[in-house]
Each structure stands twice: as C-alpha cells, then as structure tokens.
Design a protein around this motif. Structure first.
Motif, PDB file in Angstrom:
ATOM      1  N   ARG A   5       0.859  -1.182   0.000  1.00 21.95           N
ATOM      2  CA  ARG A   5       0.000   0.000   0.000  1.00 21.95           C
ATOM      3  C   ARG A   5       0.892   1.227   0.000  1.00 21.95           C
ATOM      4  O   ARG A   5       1.827   1.325   0.790  1.00 21.95           O
ATOM      5  CB  ARG A   5      -0.879   0.032   1.255  1.00 21.95           C
ATOM      6  N   LEU A   6       0.605   2.154  -0.890  1.00 19.36           N
ATOM      7  CA  LEU A   6       1.359   3.399  -0.945  1.00 19.36           C
ATOM      8  C   LEU A   6       0.745   4.401   0.018  1.00 19.36           C
ATOM      9  O   LEU A   6      -0.444   4.697  -0.067  1.00 19.36           O
ATOM     10  CB  LEU A   6       1.353   3.974  -2.364  1.00 19.36           C
ATOM     11  N   ILE A   7       1.568   4.922   0.924  1.00 18.31           N
ATOM     12  CA  ILE A   7       1.121   5.877   1.919  1.00 18.31           C
ATOM     13  C   ILE A   7       1.856   7.186   1.669  1.00 18.31           C
ATOM     14  O   ILE A   7       3.084   7.240   1.743  1.00 18.31           O
ATOM     15  CB  ILE A   7       1.415   5.370   3.349  1.00 18.31           C
ATOM     16  N   PRO A   8       1.120   8.270   1.341  1.00 14.73           N
ATOM     17  CA  PRO A   8       1.773   9.553   1.083  1.00 14.73           C
ATOM     18  C   PRO A   8       2.268  10.199   2.381  1.00 14.73           C
ATOM     19  O   PRO A   8       1.591  10.147   3.407  1.00 14.73           O
ATOM     20  CB  PRO A   8       0.668  10.395   0.440  1.00 14.73           C
ATOM     21  N   LEU A   9       3.469  10.753   2.308  1.00 16.62           N
ATOM     22  CA  LEU A   9       4.072  11.456   3.436  1.00 16.62           C
ATOM     23  C   LEU A   9       4.807  12.688   2.936  1.00 16.62           C
ATOM     24  O   LEU A   9       5.174  12.772   1.761  1.00 16.62           O
ATOM     25  CB  LEU A   9       5.080  10.566   4.166  1.00 16.62           C
ATOM     26  N   SER A  10       5.059  13.608   3.843  1.00 14.87           N
ATOM     27  CA  SER A  10       5.827  14.803   3.507  1.00 14.87           C
ATOM     28  C   SER A  10       7.201  14.726   4.145  1.00 14.87           C
ATOM     29  O   SER A  10       7.351  14.266   5.273  1.00 14.87           O
ATOM     30  CB  SER A  10       5.122  16.060   4.021  1.00 14.87           C
ATOM     31  N   SER A  25      19.156   8.159   8.762  1.00 16.85           N
ATOM     32  CA  SER A  25      18.470   7.822  10.014  1.00 16.85           C
ATOM     33  C   SER A  25      16.986   8.176   9.978  1.00 16.85           C
ATOM     34  O   SER A  25      16.220   7.731  10.833  1.00 16.85           O
ATOM     35  CB  SER A  25      19.138   8.545  11.186  1.00 16.85           C
ATOM     36  N   ARG A  26      16.560   8.946   8.979  1.00 17.40           N
ATOM     37  CA  ARG A  26      15.157   9.363   8.899  1.00 17.40           C
ATOM     38  C   ARG A  26      14.277   8.374   8.139  1.00 17.40           C
ATOM     39  O   ARG A  26      13.058   8.408   8.272  1.00 17.40           O
ATOM     40  CB  ARG A  26      15.057  10.739   8.224  1.00 17.40           C
ATOM     41  N   TYR A  27      14.873   7.486   7.336  1.00 13.18           N
ATOM     42  CA  TYR A  27      14.077   6.520   6.573  1.00 13.18           C
ATOM     43  C   TYR A  27      13.216   5.633   7.476  1.00 13.18           C
ATOM     44  O   TYR A  27      12.019   5.488   7.230  1.00 13.18           O
ATOM     45  CB  TYR A  27      14.971   5.669   5.661  1.00 13.18           C
ATOM     46  N   PRO A  28      13.777   5.022   8.533  1.00  8.44           N
ATOM     47  CA  PRO A  28      12.907   4.214   9.403  1.00  8.44           C
ATOM     48  C   PRO A  28      11.800   5.038  10.063  1.00  8.44           C
ATOM     49  O   PRO A  28      10.697   4.534  10.275  1.00  8.44           O
ATOM     50  CB  PRO A  28      13.875   3.652  10.456  1.00  8.44           C
ATOM     51  N   LEU A  29      12.064   6.297  10.362  1.00  4.42           N
ATOM     52  CA  LEU A  29      11.031   7.154  10.938  1.00  4.42           C
ATOM     53  C   LEU A  29       9.887   7.369   9.948  1.00  4.42           C
ATOM     54  O   LEU A  29       8.709   7.330  10.315  1.00  4.42           O
ATOM     55  CB  LEU A  29      11.621   8.499  11.358  1.00  4.42           C
ATOM     56  N   GLU A  32       7.805   4.283   9.980  1.00  2.03           N
ATOM     57  CA  GLU A  32       6.967   4.256  11.190  1.00  2.03           C
ATOM     58  C   GLU A  32       5.758   5.171  11.037  1.00  2.03           C
ATOM     59  O   GLU A  32       4.632   4.798  11.387  1.00  2.03           O
ATOM     60  CB  GLU A  32       7.807   4.682  12.395  1.00  2.03           C
ATOM     61  N   ARG A  33       5.964   6.359  10.503  1.00  2.00           N
ATOM     62  CA  ARG A  33       4.845   7.286  10.262  1.00  2.00           C
ATOM     63  C   ARG A  33       3.845   6.699   9.269  1.00  2.00           C
ATOM     64  O   ARG A  33       2.633   6.842   9.416  1.00  2.00           O
ATOM     65  CB  ARG A  33       5.366   8.617   9.727  1.00  2.00           C
TER      66      ARG A  33
END
Length: 85
Positions: A5-10, A25-29, A32-33
C-alpha cells in the motif's frame, strides 16, 4: 513496482543532510509514520488498549533517494505476521 500500500508522506527541509538528501536515520522514521497512517486509515487507534505491536525486524531498502523536501510515498507490505504468544 508496488505490491503493498502506498502511503503519502511529507519530507521537510530539516530532515535533509548537508547534500540535500534525506538523512539515512530518517528513513525508518518515515516508515513508522506510514504504518501509523495506514492503521488509522483502517480504523485502528494507537491509544487503544489492545493496539500494540512488537517489531522484530524492519528492512528499509534505499532504492530511490529522497532528494529534497516535498511529497513522497512509502510502499508498505507485511511479509510475515507471527501469532500472539
């Protein structure tokens, strides 16, 4: 190719490193979001007493670099779900 499932994020400018790329280090965050957004879309609430998880492995392939602030999509899928103990 997407099979989850594609989940849009900013992504915001303060998440980028000196080269203008998303800090590793931000990829896993972001993942999680995206999971939190997915569960909320499906009606689960993170503050519910029966809503918990234990993640034993998280793989984040860095296939396409995030090269600046803006809108992106995280492709989520679950390969294996262990039964509760």
């Amino acid at each position: 190719m997407s099979f989850g499932r594609l989940i849009p994020l900013s992504v915001h400018w303060d998440e980028l490193d000196a080269l203008g790329l998303l800090d590793n280090s931000r990829y896993p965050l972001l993942v999680e979001r995206a999971w939190l957004d997915l569960w909320q879309q499906d009606g689960f609430r993170p503050d519910a007493s029966d809503a918990f998880q234990v993640v034993t492995e998280l793989r984040v392939p860095y296939e396409v670099p995030v090269t600046g602030p803006g809108s992106y999509a995280v492709d989520l899928w679950l390969e294996r779900l262990a039964p509760p103990v």
